[in-house]
Write a protein that holds these residues in place. Structure first.
Motif, PDB file in Angstrom:
ATOM      1  N   TYR A  85       0.872  -1.171   0.000  1.00  0.00           N
ATOM      2  CA  TYR A  85       0.000   0.000   0.000  1.00  0.00           C
ATOM      3  C   TYR A  85       0.908   1.219   0.000  1.00  0.00           C
ATOM      4  O   TYR A  85       1.630   1.462   0.968  1.00  0.00           O
ATOM      5  N   TYR A 106       2.013   5.337  -0.802  1.00  0.00           N
ATOM      6  CA  TYR A 106       1.803   6.763  -1.035  1.00  0.00           C
ATOM      7  C   TYR A 106       3.093   7.299  -1.643  1.00  0.00           C
ATOM      8  O   TYR A 106       4.126   7.359  -0.968  1.00  0.00           O
ATOM      9  N   ARG A 110       1.693   6.759 -11.543  1.00  0.00           N
ATOM     10  CA  ARG A 110       0.406   6.075 -11.678  1.00  0.00           C
ATOM     11  C   ARG A 110       0.506   4.938 -12.691  1.00  0.00           C
ATOM     12  O   ARG A 110       0.077   3.807 -12.426  1.00  0.00           O
ATOM     13  N   LEU A 143       2.863   2.060 -11.272  1.00  0.00           N
ATOM     14  CA  LEU A 143       2.287   1.295 -10.168  1.00  0.00           C
ATOM     15  C   LEU A 143       1.131   0.415 -10.639  1.00  0.00           C
ATOM     16  O   LEU A 143       1.008  -0.742 -10.219  1.00  0.00           O
ATOM     17  N   LEU A 144       0.280   0.950 -11.506  1.00  0.00           N
ATOM     18  CA  LEU A 144      -0.868   0.177 -11.972  1.00  0.00           C
ATOM     19  C   LEU A 144      -0.459  -0.977 -12.881  1.00  0.00           C
ATOM     20  O   LEU A 144      -1.250  -1.899 -13.105  1.00  0.00           O
ATOM     21  N   SER A 152      -3.222  -4.299  -9.572  1.00  0.00           N
ATOM     22  CA  SER A 152      -2.950  -3.063  -8.840  1.00  0.00           C
ATOM     23  C   SER A 152      -4.101  -2.099  -9.061  1.00  0.00           C
ATOM     24  O   SER A 152      -4.769  -2.131 -10.102  1.00  0.00           O
ATOM     25  N   LYS A 153      -4.328  -1.228  -8.072  1.00  0.00           N
ATOM     26  CA  LYS A 153      -5.513  -0.379  -8.098  1.00  0.00           C
ATOM     27  C   LYS A 153      -5.207   0.964  -7.470  1.00  0.00           C
ATOM     28  O   LYS A 153      -4.500   1.046  -6.461  1.00  0.00           O
ATOM     29  N   GLU A 154      -5.754   2.024  -8.060  1.00  0.00           N
ATOM     30  CA  GLU A 154      -5.676   3.350  -7.463  1.00  0.00           C
ATOM     31  C   GLU A 154      -6.906   3.563  -6.591  1.00  0.00           C
ATOM     32  O   GLU A 154      -8.040   3.433  -7.051  1.00  0.00           O
ATOM     33  N   ASN A 155      -6.683   3.864  -5.312  1.00  0.00           N
ATOM     34  CA  ASN A 155      -7.778   4.142  -4.391  1.00  0.00           C
ATOM     35  C   ASN A 155      -8.005   5.651  -4.375  1.00  0.00           C
ATOM     36  O   ASN A 155      -7.118   6.413  -3.985  1.00  0.00           O
ATOM     37  N   PHE A 184      -2.174   3.765  -3.409  1.00  0.00           N
ATOM     38  CA  PHE A 184      -2.281   2.742  -4.440  1.00  0.00           C
ATOM     39  C   PHE A 184      -2.102   1.362  -3.814  1.00  0.00           C
ATOM     40  O   PHE A 184      -1.176   1.149  -3.021  1.00  0.00           O
ATOM     41  N   SER A 185      -2.972   0.425  -4.174  1.00  0.00           N
ATOM     42  CA  SER A 185      -2.793  -0.981  -3.837  1.00  0.00           C
ATOM     43  C   SER A 185      -1.962  -1.604  -4.956  1.00  0.00           C
ATOM     44  O   SER A 185      -2.418  -1.670  -6.097  1.00  0.00           O
ATOM     45  N   VAL A 186      -0.764  -2.050  -4.632  1.00  0.00           N
ATOM     46  CA  VAL A 186       0.196  -2.488  -5.647  1.00  0.00           C
ATOM     47  C   VAL A 186       0.484  -3.977  -5.491  1.00  0.00           C
ATOM     48  O   VAL A 186       0.841  -4.445  -4.410  1.00  0.00           O
TER      49      VAL A 186
END
Length: 293
Positions: A170, A172, A180, A183-184, A190-193, A198-200
């Motif tokens: 997780y 920052y 972006r 990480l995605l 992987s997800k942008e919250n 970001f959940s990586v």
């Protein structure tokens, strides 16, 4: 596990370890004590007692830690500021010699620890575990919890468990288009919250291996050259690289530093449906770190 999993790199300048079985040149042995490891900014209403941990459910190749920091998550607890606080939180910079090298501008560092979750652990929706932080001065201490402003001045990289024990990083990091994209792109998911980080690399590994057993986690952070996109982060679990991202921006100023470990753990999330379903405990030990450059 092999004890070398705590330092999964071949080349480094110097380091420290609180693991009494890890004997390496250029790595100083230190006790697992707040005063020796530069612990500061302890979260109010939490504590991290040094205890003799319970015996592990499975035998391991190396002896289990004889002392560990214990995290207690009462039933109904979520993050530390909540009505029922759970887990613990503090920052640490490492022993004085290590901390001095961080402050003098070390740009490539590995930090590691071993952890164990109690037998019968219940995951609920998820929770956070200790990781790495940095940035410019006091900005480095506020790069979590949904912060969106001044994100170019800090970074925070912590592992997180999700339901069924799925693991991720997780993060920052500075909010750049390239970060972006990078990480995605980290597999398997992987997800942008939108309101948080970001959940990586979600489900790149599972924390079920830590239930009743000691497991090593190691974090490698390489700062980018200011003005370039060449920063890196990597997570090893039990000596295996499970998440890696390159081509990142972690800073836009030479004043930004790798500060040390953000040693925080809790259930959550910020809503009650993240709360621990029962009283639970976890243990953390053998903190180690090396300066690569």
């Amino acid at each position: 596990m092999e004890i070398s999993h705590l330092i999964p790199v071949d080349t480094f300048q110097s380091g420290f370890t609180a693991c009494p079985f890890l004997l390496l040149d250029k790595v100083d042995s230190v006790p697992l004590k707040d005063s020796e490891l530069g612990v500061h900014k302890v979260t109010s209403r939490t504590n991290h007692p040094l205890v003799v941990p319970p015996a592990a459910a499975d035998t391991v190749d190396w002896p289990a830690p004889s002392l560990a920091w214990e995290a207690f998550y009462p039933q109904g607890s979520i993050n530390p500021p909540a009505r029922i606080p759970g887990g613990f939180g503090f920052y640490l910079s490492g022993p004085p010699a290590f901390a001095a090298k961080l402050e003098s501008g070390a740009t490539h560092v590995v930090l590691s620890y071993r952890m164990m979750l109690q037998s019968g652990w219940e995951w609920v929706k998820g929770g956070k575990l200790p990781g790495v932080f940095g940035g410019e001065g006091d900005f480095s201490y506020a790069c979590a919890g949904g912060r969106q402003d001044s994100r170019c001045k800090c970074f925070n990289i912590r592992p997180m468990w999700r339901s069924k024990g799925l693991g991720e990083l997780y993060t920052y990091l500075p909010l750049t288009a390239n970060n972006r994209e990078r990480l995605l792109a980290v597999p398997p998911s992987s997800k942008e919250n939108s309101d948080y980080g970001f959940s990586v690399g979600r489900s790149a590994f599972k924390f079920d291996i830590a239930v009743g057993k000691w497991v090593s986690l190691s974090f490698r952070v390489k700062l980018n050259t200011v003005g370039a996109e060449d920063g890196e982060l990597e997570l090893w679990v039990e000596g295996k690289s499970v998440i890696k991202a390159v081509g990142l921006t972690l800073r836009d100023s030479e004043h930004s530093r790798i500060k040390g470990a953000h040693f925080q753990t809790f259930f959550g999330g910020h809503q009650d449906d993240w709360a621990s379903s029962k009283d639970q405990r976890a243990w953390f030990a053998d903190l180690s770190g090396v300066i690569i450059e």
